[in-house]
Scaffold this active site. Structure first.
Site, PDB file in Angstrom:
ATOM      1  N   LEU A  33      95.892  50.383   2.685  1.00  0.00           N
ATOM      2  CA  LEU A  33      97.000  50.874   1.855  1.00  0.00           C
ATOM      3  C   LEU A  33      98.110  51.528   2.665  1.00  0.00           C
ATOM      4  O   LEU A  33      97.870  52.163   3.687  1.00  0.00           O
ATOM      5  CB  LEU A  33      96.451  51.882   0.832  1.00  0.00           C
ATOM      6  CG  LEU A  33      95.375  51.323  -0.104  1.00  0.00           C
ATOM      7  CD1 LEU A  33      94.884  52.433  -1.040  1.00  0.00           C
ATOM      8  CD2 LEU A  33      95.871  50.137  -0.911  1.00  0.00           C
ATOM      9  N   HIS A  37     101.957  50.514  -1.611  1.00  0.00           N
ATOM     10  CA  HIS A  37     100.882  50.578  -2.608  1.00  0.00           C
ATOM     11  C   HIS A  37     100.904  51.927  -3.334  1.00  0.00           C
ATOM     12  O   HIS A  37     100.743  52.003  -4.549  1.00  0.00           O
ATOM     13  CB  HIS A  37      99.511  50.454  -1.927  1.00  0.00           C
ATOM     14  CG  HIS A  37      99.262  49.164  -1.236  1.00  0.00           C
ATOM     15  ND1 HIS A  37      99.141  49.069   0.130  1.00  0.00           N
ATOM     16  CD2 HIS A  37      99.075  47.907  -1.708  1.00  0.00           C
ATOM     17  CE1 HIS A  37      98.879  47.814   0.459  1.00  0.00           C
ATOM     18  NE2 HIS A  37      98.833  47.092  -0.629  1.00  0.00           N
ATOM     19  N   GLN A  61      92.209  33.527  -2.517  1.00  0.00           N
ATOM     20  CA  GLN A  61      93.647  33.364  -2.334  1.00  0.00           C
ATOM     21  C   GLN A  61      94.049  33.157  -0.869  1.00  0.00           C
ATOM     22  O   GLN A  61      95.221  33.089  -0.557  1.00  0.00           O
ATOM     23  CB  GLN A  61      94.421  34.525  -2.962  1.00  0.00           C
ATOM     24  CG  GLN A  61      94.306  35.844  -2.238  1.00  0.00           C
ATOM     25  CD  GLN A  61      94.970  36.951  -3.026  1.00  0.00           C
ATOM     26  OE1 GLN A  61      94.515  37.328  -4.104  1.00  0.00           O
ATOM     27  NE2 GLN A  61      96.060  37.487  -2.510  1.00  0.00           N
TER      28      GLN A  61
HETATM   29  P1  AMP Z   1      98.351  43.617  -1.509  1.00  0.00           P
HETATM   30  O1  AMP Z   1      97.365  44.672  -1.147  1.00  0.00           O
HETATM   31  O2  AMP Z   1      99.195  43.150  -0.374  1.00  0.00           O
HETATM   32  O3  AMP Z   1      97.748  42.498  -2.317  1.00  0.00           O
HETATM   33  O4  AMP Z   1      99.386  44.321  -2.482  1.00  0.00           O
HETATM   34  C1  AMP Z   1      98.973  44.958  -3.662  1.00  0.00           C
HETATM   35  C2  AMP Z   1     100.190  45.242  -4.497  1.00  0.00           C
HETATM   36  O5  AMP Z   1     101.081  46.074  -3.767  1.00  0.00           O
HETATM   37  C3  AMP Z   1     100.974  43.952  -4.842  1.00  0.00           C
HETATM   38  O6  AMP Z   1     101.453  44.039  -6.160  1.00  0.00           O
HETATM   39  C4  AMP Z   1     102.081  43.986  -3.839  1.00  0.00           C
HETATM   40  O7  AMP Z   1     103.242  43.291  -4.261  1.00  0.00           O
HETATM   41  C5  AMP Z   1     102.360  45.469  -3.741  1.00  0.00           C
HETATM   42  N1  AMP Z   1     103.051  45.776  -2.490  1.00  0.00           N
HETATM   43  C6  AMP Z   1     102.673  45.403  -1.241  1.00  0.00           C
HETATM   44  N2  AMP Z   1     103.592  45.810  -0.333  1.00  0.00           N
HETATM   45  C7  AMP Z   1     104.563  46.440  -1.041  1.00  0.00           C
HETATM   46  C8  AMP Z   1     105.787  47.080  -0.687  1.00  0.00           C
HETATM   47  N3  AMP Z   1     106.204  47.148   0.571  1.00  0.00           N
HETATM   48  N4  AMP Z   1     106.533  47.629  -1.672  1.00  0.00           N
HETATM   49  C9  AMP Z   1     106.126  47.561  -2.966  1.00  0.00           C
HETATM   50  N5  AMP Z   1     104.984  46.977  -3.360  1.00  0.00           N
HETATM   51  C10 AMP Z   1     104.208  46.420  -2.416  1.00  0.00           C
END
Ligand code: AMP
Length: 279
Positions: A33, A37, A61
């Site tokens: 995280l 996040h 995925q």
């Molecule tokens: P992930 O752990 O990469 O699957 O991301 C989990 C959630 O966090 C997803 O909805 C991502 O789009 C969001 N997320 C990841 N990086 C960012 C960021 N830099 N800004 C905003 N949301 C993010």
């Protein structure tokens, strides 16, 4: 913060809160995280009574097994960050708990899964739909929070939720960036110092297109931005496309008064990064 690993106990926890009349906000993640996040968690806490977060590195995925293997995992740090951020329930499932047998792979995603990322990561969005629909069925939140950093993912999930008739509101949240503009991503942890330094050019290239919308033809803006990225020794563009935000169809030129989105995927050495900007 409660940490749950089983599907059944998580369903019971969610039932408990719902019966108490509490609104549940949910943030699905793959862990490692960062502030991006945590911003979703913060917004979920503000708009709901209870916040559920899941950490699940979803094998379905990843079309590249090496990428799955190398995906950063930091369960202890994540647990501490979430506890401090006001998460009430952390769901940390094994694949069997999420999928209850083989994952479904025939979601109607209206072709949105075939565009942009879909061409380079076949099956990726079917895997995303499988995990998100399953998590939404287990947790049954009122609102679920997704980052616009994964712009296509938001569109795919919105469509999926509508077609499946799931009673949840999808809340898209702004992209959180490092001070130099690089979009925060768990994958940034894998960047070498040189690649990290150059990766700021991704956002610069997107900003160049935004700032020059209307001044030059769209194709010239895209070529210029691509050339700029190609001039960096550690960066290689996989695609850079300006698309309609709803259909995700590439645009030949801007339509006056209508939003467009520039979406990009770049390899920074062997690390694949994506970003986008609303134009
Ligand atoms: P992930 O752990 O990469 O699957 O991301 C989990 C959630 O966090 C997803 O909805 C991502 O789009 C969001 N997320 C990841 N990086 C960012 C960021 N830099 N800004 C905003 N949301 C993010």
């Amino acid at each position: 913060m409660r940490i749950l690993t089983q599907r059944k106990e998580t369903e019971l926890a969610s039932d408990f809160y719902r019966k108490e009349g509490q609104k549940i906000g949910f943030v699905p993640t793959m862990g490692a995280l960062h502030q991006g996040h945590l911003e979703l968690v913060r917004q979920a806490s503000e708009e709901n009574d209870v916040v559920f977060v899941s950490i699940f590195v979803n094998p379905e995925q990843f079309n590249n097994p090496e990428d799955f293997k190398l995906y950063p995992r930091k369960p202890e740090e994540d647990t501490k960050l979430l506890s401090d951020a006001g998460c009430h329930v952390l769901f940390l499932p094994d694949p069997d708990e999420v999928f209850n047998g083989p994952a479904k792979k025939d979601f109607n995603l209206n072709g949105l899964d075939q565009k942009l990322e879909g061409k380079y990561r076949p099956g990726h969005f079917q895997g995303v739909a499988a995990v998100v629909s399953s998590l939404l069925e287990i947790i049954r939140p009122e609102k679920a929070y997704f980052g616009k950093k994964d712009f296509q993912q938001v569109k795919v999930i919105e469509f999926m939720v509508k077609t499946l008739g799931l009673p949840v509101q999808i809340i898209p949240c702004d992209t959180i960036r490092e001070p130099d503009g690089l979009a925060m991503s768990s994958r940034n942890l894998r960047l070498s110092a040189e690649a990290r330094k150059e990766s700021v050019e991704i956002f610069k290239a997107l900003t160049y297109i935004k700032e020059n919308r209307g001044k030059y033809p769209l194709s010239d803006l895209v070529s210029k931005a691509e050339e700029h990225i190609s001039s960096m020794p550690h960066l290689k563009t996989e695609y850079l496309k300006v698309v309609d935000p709803e259909s995700l169809e590439p645009l030949k030129d801007f339509i006056p008064g209508k939003e467009a989105v520039a979406c990009i995927a770049v390899y920074a050495d062997e690390v694949r990064l994506i970003d986008n900007i609303s134009l």
